[in-house]
Design a protein around this motif. Sequence first.
Motif, PDB file in Angstrom:
ATOM      1  N   GLU A 110       2.236  -3.790 -24.605  1.00  0.00           N
ATOM      2  CA  GLU A 110       3.251  -2.787 -24.923  1.00  0.00           C
ATOM      3  C   GLU A 110       4.037  -2.380 -23.685  1.00  0.00           C
ATOM      4  O   GLU A 110       5.266  -2.233 -23.722  1.00  0.00           O
ATOM      5  CB  GLU A 110       2.588  -1.561 -25.550  1.00  0.00           C
ATOM      6  N   SER A 111       3.321  -2.190 -22.575  1.00  0.00           N
ATOM      7  CA  SER A 111       3.994  -1.777 -21.346  1.00  0.00           C
ATOM      8  C   SER A 111       4.903  -2.884 -20.818  1.00  0.00           C
ATOM      9  O   SER A 111       5.983  -2.614 -20.273  1.00  0.00           O
ATOM     10  CB  SER A 111       2.968  -1.382 -20.279  1.00  0.00           C
ATOM     11  N   LEU A 112       4.472  -4.143 -20.981  1.00  0.00           N
ATOM     12  CA  LEU A 112       5.300  -5.264 -20.549  1.00  0.00           C
ATOM     13  C   LEU A 112       6.578  -5.333 -21.390  1.00  0.00           C
ATOM     14  O   LEU A 112       7.679  -5.575 -20.866  1.00  0.00           O
ATOM     15  CB  LEU A 112       4.514  -6.572 -20.668  1.00  0.00           C
ATOM     16  N   LYS A 113       6.441  -5.089 -22.674  1.00  0.00           N
ATOM     17  CA  LYS A 113       7.592  -5.093 -23.577  1.00  0.00           C
ATOM     18  C   LYS A 113       8.579  -3.997 -23.192  1.00  0.00           C
ATOM     19  O   LYS A 113       9.807  -4.215 -23.157  1.00  0.00           O
ATOM     20  CB  LYS A 113       7.095  -4.882 -25.011  1.00  0.00           C
ATOM     21  N   LEU A 114       8.052  -2.803 -22.877  1.00  0.00           N
ATOM     22  CA  LEU A 114       8.896  -1.687 -22.468  1.00  0.00           C
ATOM     23  C   LEU A 114       9.557  -1.977 -21.128  1.00  0.00           C
ATOM     24  O   LEU A 114      10.758  -1.728 -20.939  1.00  0.00           O
ATOM     25  CB  LEU A 114       8.058  -0.407 -22.370  1.00  0.00           C
ATOM     26  N   TYR A 115       8.790  -2.530 -20.192  1.00  0.00           N
ATOM     27  CA  TYR A 115       9.311  -2.853 -18.857  1.00  0.00           C
ATOM     28  C   TYR A 115      10.475  -3.837 -18.946  1.00  0.00           C
ATOM     29  O   TYR A 115      11.534  -3.636 -18.343  1.00  0.00           O
ATOM     30  CB  TYR A 115       8.181  -3.439 -18.008  1.00  0.00           C
ATOM     31  N   GLN A 116      10.291  -4.895 -19.704  1.00  0.00           N
ATOM     32  CA  GLN A 116      11.329  -5.922 -19.818  1.00  0.00           C
ATOM     33  C   GLN A 116      12.595  -5.366 -20.472  1.00  0.00           C
ATOM     34  O   GLN A 116      13.711  -5.677 -20.053  1.00  0.00           O
ATOM     35  CB  GLN A 116      10.797  -7.118 -20.610  1.00  0.00           C
TER      36      GLN A 116
END
Length: 371
Positions: free
Chosen positions: A172-178
């Motif tokens: 989830e955090s990777l999705k938000l970061y990208q």
Amino acid sequence: MASYTKRGKTWQYTVSHYVEGKPSHIRKGGFRTKSEAMSAAKEIEFQLSKGHVAITKNTAFSEYFKNWVELYKVGKHKTTFIRYLNSVDRVKEYFKDMPIQKITSNHYQKFLNEYGIGKSRETVRKLNTHIRSCVKDAIEEGYISVDFTRKAEFNATKSAKKSEEKHLNFDESLKLYQFLLNNVSKESISSYLLLLGLVSGLRFGELVGLTIDMFDFESNTLKVERAWDYKEGTGFGTLKNEQSKRTISIDDAVMSKFRELFKELPEQPYGLVFFSRVSKVSVLSNEGVNKALKNLLQQLNIKPISVHGLRHTHASILLYQGASINSVSERLGHSDIQTTQDHYAHVLKEMKERDEQIAINMFRKNNTNLV
């Protein structure tokens, strides 16, 4: 030397001793049984044997607690000090002018039970922590002989948020970061704050207190030297503790985004990065940024968390990826490692379970012929 007298349905003890060569007496009543009076008297005699002078004059618990907070906690961060004052108010509401000498474990447990209605166990625990520290000093100073907080239970009617509800998982955090990295816009300065919060773990007050000169694009580091009082709008304030003053490394891709932003950003008051020309408090509001984050997470089909949850996300992922608890504690600006351990016990438990599996399989993985 102690003696005991039954007065109506209760017992009283009298401890005789000498003060500067003259006889003196310490008396206290209200005990249900003689054994309770004897136990209390023995504690007084023990304190006297160590040179401690018992104070028998009744002192209102609320007044003692208030004076204690103002004396020992005034140097705490403003937010922390306010929490202590709130605890004083709760004590005053319940115990009123009841002397600290008359409070029993039963009285105190009833107080916690009543306070816990509609609150989480963690909220009750924090109140108890404040009071228990005060009570320990009251014992040392001779106001009381028994710690009435010793066996307190934290009963509450509201379930605390589960650990996983306070932060995002790695995917989830990777999705938000990208998404943020590709969609930050000077038209929505909050998008930059969310991106930086995710990769830095800074507190909200630290984020909105950042000035342009705190960004070092040569070393890709960020200085944290002060915070902004966004709650009352009084401007720059001190950090939460001495350890919060720190320099941390930041993802070069994120730093590149800020370098580009600063080239186009008009001159800001005080050099603030997250200055808001429409906000009454002059910086982005916590409420506004939380609303922006909620909308963004809904758009990405991710469960909602608060802006502070980005800090928890940052720390949890660092720990699970193998960062030492010491370095994570320093990066977050915690006062000590114990604070980090308390906040992220759930992650440390998961890591322990993972590491146990590694230990079990460390030889078998490459030795399939072992029996």
